[in-house]
Enzyme design. Structure first.
Site, mmCIF file in Angstrom:
data_model
loop_
_atom_site.group_PDB
_atom_site.id
_atom_site.type_symbol
_atom_site.label_atom_id
_atom_site.label_comp_id
_atom_site.label_asym_id
_atom_site.label_seq_id
_atom_site.Cartn_x
_atom_site.Cartn_y
_atom_site.Cartn_z
ATOM 1 N N LYS A 1 33.784 31.850 12.546
ATOM 2 C CA LYS A 1 32.700 31.026 13.080
ATOM 3 C C LYS A 1 31.660 31.936 13.707
ATOM 4 C CE LYS A 1 35.422 26.985 14.414
ATOM 5 N NZ LYS A 1 34.895 26.006 13.477
ATOM 6 N N ARG B 1 44.038 21.028 9.397
ATOM 7 C CA ARG B 1 44.785 20.232 8.415
ATOM 8 C C ARG B 1 46.016 20.998 7.929
ATOM 9 N NH1 ARG B 1 39.505 19.978 4.717
ATOM 10 N NH2 ARG B 1 38.623 20.056 6.811
HETATM 11 N N1 BES Z 1 37.845 22.751 14.819
HETATM 12 C C1 BES Z 1 36.949 22.669 13.745
HETATM 13 C C2 BES Z 1 36.151 21.357 13.717
HETATM 14 C C3 BES Z 1 35.194 21.137 14.854
HETATM 15 C C4 BES Z 1 33.880 21.529 14.737
HETATM 16 C C5 BES Z 1 35.611 20.512 16.011
HETATM 17 C C6 BES Z 1 33.001 21.322 15.784
HETATM 18 C C7 BES Z 1 34.728 20.301 17.063
HETATM 19 C C8 BES Z 1 33.428 20.716 16.942
HETATM 20 C C9 BES Z 1 37.683 22.791 12.415
HETATM 21 O O1 BES Z 1 38.792 23.607 12.436
HETATM 22 C C10 BES Z 1 36.725 23.372 11.425
HETATM 23 O O2 BES Z 1 36.327 24.481 11.610
HETATM 24 N N2 BES Z 1 36.369 22.580 10.408
HETATM 25 C C11 BES Z 1 35.436 22.990 9.418
HETATM 26 C C12 BES Z 1 35.971 22.531 8.089
HETATM 27 C C13 BES Z 1 35.190 23.053 6.933
HETATM 28 C C14 BES Z 1 35.437 24.547 6.763
HETATM 29 C C15 BES Z 1 35.583 22.297 5.709
HETATM 30 C C16 BES Z 1 34.082 22.320 9.725
HETATM 31 O O3 BES Z 1 34.068 21.173 10.121
HETATM 32 O O4 BES Z 1 33.072 22.987 9.601
HETATM 33 ZN ZN ZN Z 2 38.395 25.645 12.109
#
Ligand code: BES
Ligand code: ZN
Ligand code: ZN
Length: 510
Positions: A285, A360
């Protein structure tokens, strides 16, 4: 390390104003109580007389009309009752939902702290507060509002903290019975437990820290706790969860708390995503993807593990397990890679297309454990799963993805009851198809990557629960907040604690 001490705060529920002078007296006034700059309510007129007409003097100025969250502060004209009076508008009946009572409570707490008041009385006079549920939300709002995660610098904390305990006296003629007081304090305690775990920094609140504190809390209630560390998880075959936690110096922990009443017919299992930190792993990230907010990625686990305590204290006639799948998604030589194929506890294989879609993967093991080992009749799972959820519902509500009609109805009706907004989405087969793999059973993100991202994630999770009635609740937008628009001021919101208790209550009766 212990959980930090909160600001000392006591809520009292009384049927008449306390004899001691209050620093502040809050009076809730709805729009119907004021007409043409005059008071139109018998109760308020009586109170006004005893306050030597403080309220009517304020109202006659014309700038306070009882509008939603309007406030007006004045010196009290009867200093024996209170030093200051604050009128707070509760608005109109049409827009009044339980979340609004909670917001009123937060407002009350903010004003109390801003005015440095420590003994406060609160007249629940508005007709909008004439039900037990509204009063519980008001009181919980005040507790949420005075909550503050302590400054890690003890000296700074000493300077800023209020020395005396904060006392709020809620004055209401009708609903001050023992059951009311008990329920309110039980919910308050679970909410605060959840929020303390959420707000703690990730270098302190790691998987073992959560396991330790939850075990302590559970032992005190006589609840059975099982904590599975890396060695046991390896023996059990939790290949998915171990892969995600592999890059961390902190061992993953699967925490399972059980509440088993004497009489029950059904078993409800809450499962929560517990990433004490999510850096994204090798699909790292950037700061713009909210890396600093990712300590809240364990909110699902915090909600489940805190709620079961309240359910146990309320002695609901349903067997409940809370499962927290705790680990940390870090970058290291032992981290899982993009392209890896993992074997989950269910035996299904997962190709990792993006290491940031880790929730997931972790949940695949935990959900299968709930279905197979805990023999769940219902599974309710919370996770801060997708950024797409925030795009859809902002920071106001959670997304509900149910694979069972009755569970969906239960979650939605519970959410209306508690004022934690939730919206039910479909899970379409076309989207589910995208999660099928070629060299594995499943991929962790589909070919269209983020398109219908929340629904795609839900379809992936469903693969691991067999035929157990299951609902996935995506709390990415509501787990923590920045304003009081949604659930709470800045920080962990405890969203889902009340919801879980209400879901358990409804399922225990069906
Ligand atoms: N923990 C994050 C989702 C999230 C994002 C929670 C912002 C709270 C605030 C999750 O693990 C994630 O990174 N999801 C990705 C999935 C994507 C790579 C398909 C996302 O939502 O960008
Ligand atoms: Zn994530
Ligand atoms: Zn995550």
């Amino acid at each position: 390390m212990h959980l930090p001490e909160l600001r000392p705060f006591h809520a009292h529920y009384v049927s008449a104003l306390p004899e001691a002078t209050s620093d502040l007296l809050f009076v809730f006034v709805d729009e119907l109580c004021i007409n043409n700059k005059t008071l139109q309510n018998f109760y308020l007129e009586n109170l006004d007389t005893s306050l030597n007409f403080t309220i009517s003097s304020l109202v006659s100025l014309g700038d306070f009309e009882g509008k939603w969250l309007q406030s007006s502060v004045s010196l009290s004209l009867n200093p024996q009752i209170a030093k200051r009076i604050v009128l707070i508008g509760t608005g109109k009946k049409d827009d009044f939902i339980p979340a609004r009572s909670r917001q009123l409570g937060i407002k009350l707490a903010e004003l109390m702290l801003a005015l440095k008041a420590v003994n406060v009385s609160c007249l629940c006079s508005s007709f909008l507060l004439q039900s037990k549920e509204q009063l519980i939300q008001l009181s919980l709002g005040a507790s949420l509002g005075v909550y503050k995660y302590p400054n890690s610098n003890a000296r700074a904390e000493e300077v800023s903290s209020v020395k005396l305990p904060l006392n709020i006296y809620f004055v209401h003629e009708k609903f001050i019975d023992n059951a009311f007081m008990k329920k309110t304090s039980i919910l308050e305690r679970s909410l605060n437990l959840c929020r303390l775990l959420q707000d703690g920094p990730p270098n302190i609140v790691n998987p073992k820290y959560v396991a330790h504190h939850i075990s302590q809390e559970a032992f005190e209630l006589g609840l059975q706790v099982n904590v599975f560390g890396a060695t046991q998880l390896r023996e059990m075959g939790f290949g998915a969860m171990l892969a995600v936690g592999g890059g961390s110096a902190q061992e993953p922990q699967l925490v399972v708390v059980e509440y088993k009443p004497e009489n029950y017919t059904k078993t409800l299992v809450f499962v929560g995503k517990g990433l004490t930190m999510d850096t994204g792993g090798y699909s790292i990230k950037t700061p713009s993807t909210n890396q600093e907010g990712m300590k809240y990625d364990m909110s699902g686990a915090a909600v489940c593990l805190s709620s079961v305590m309240a359910i146990a204290k309320l002695k609901l006639p349903i067997r409940v397990f809370a499962v927290g799948a705790l680990c940390e998604n870090m970058v290291d030589a032992h981290s899982y890679r993009v392209g890896d194929v993992l074997t989950s506890y269910s035996g299904k294989t997962i190709e990792v297309i993006d290491t940031d879609a880790e929730g997931r993967i972790v949940l695949s093991d935990a959900l299968h454990f709930a279905a197979k080992d805990l023999k769940a009749d219902y599974i309710v799972e919370y996770s801060t799963l997708t950024g797409a959820m925030i795009i859809a519902l902002g920071h106001v509500g959670a997304g509900v993805f149910a694979f069972d009609k009755k569970l969906e109805e239960t979650v939605i009706s519970a959410s209306e009851q508690t004022g934690e907004r939730a919206f039910a989405f479909p899970v379409w087969d076309e989207v589910a198809q995208e999660m099928k793999g070629t060299i594995s059973d499943l991929v962790n993100i589909g070919t269209t990557r983020r398109a219908a991202g929340s629904m795609a994630a839900a379809a992936f999770l469903k693969e691991f629960v067999d035929d157990v009635p299951y609902v996935h609740i995506d709390i990415a937008g509501v787990a923590d907040g920045n304003s009081s628009i949604g659930y709470v001021k800045k920080g962990g919101s405890g969203y889902g604690v009340q919801l879980s208790v209400e879901i358990a209550r409804q399922l225990s009766q069906s």
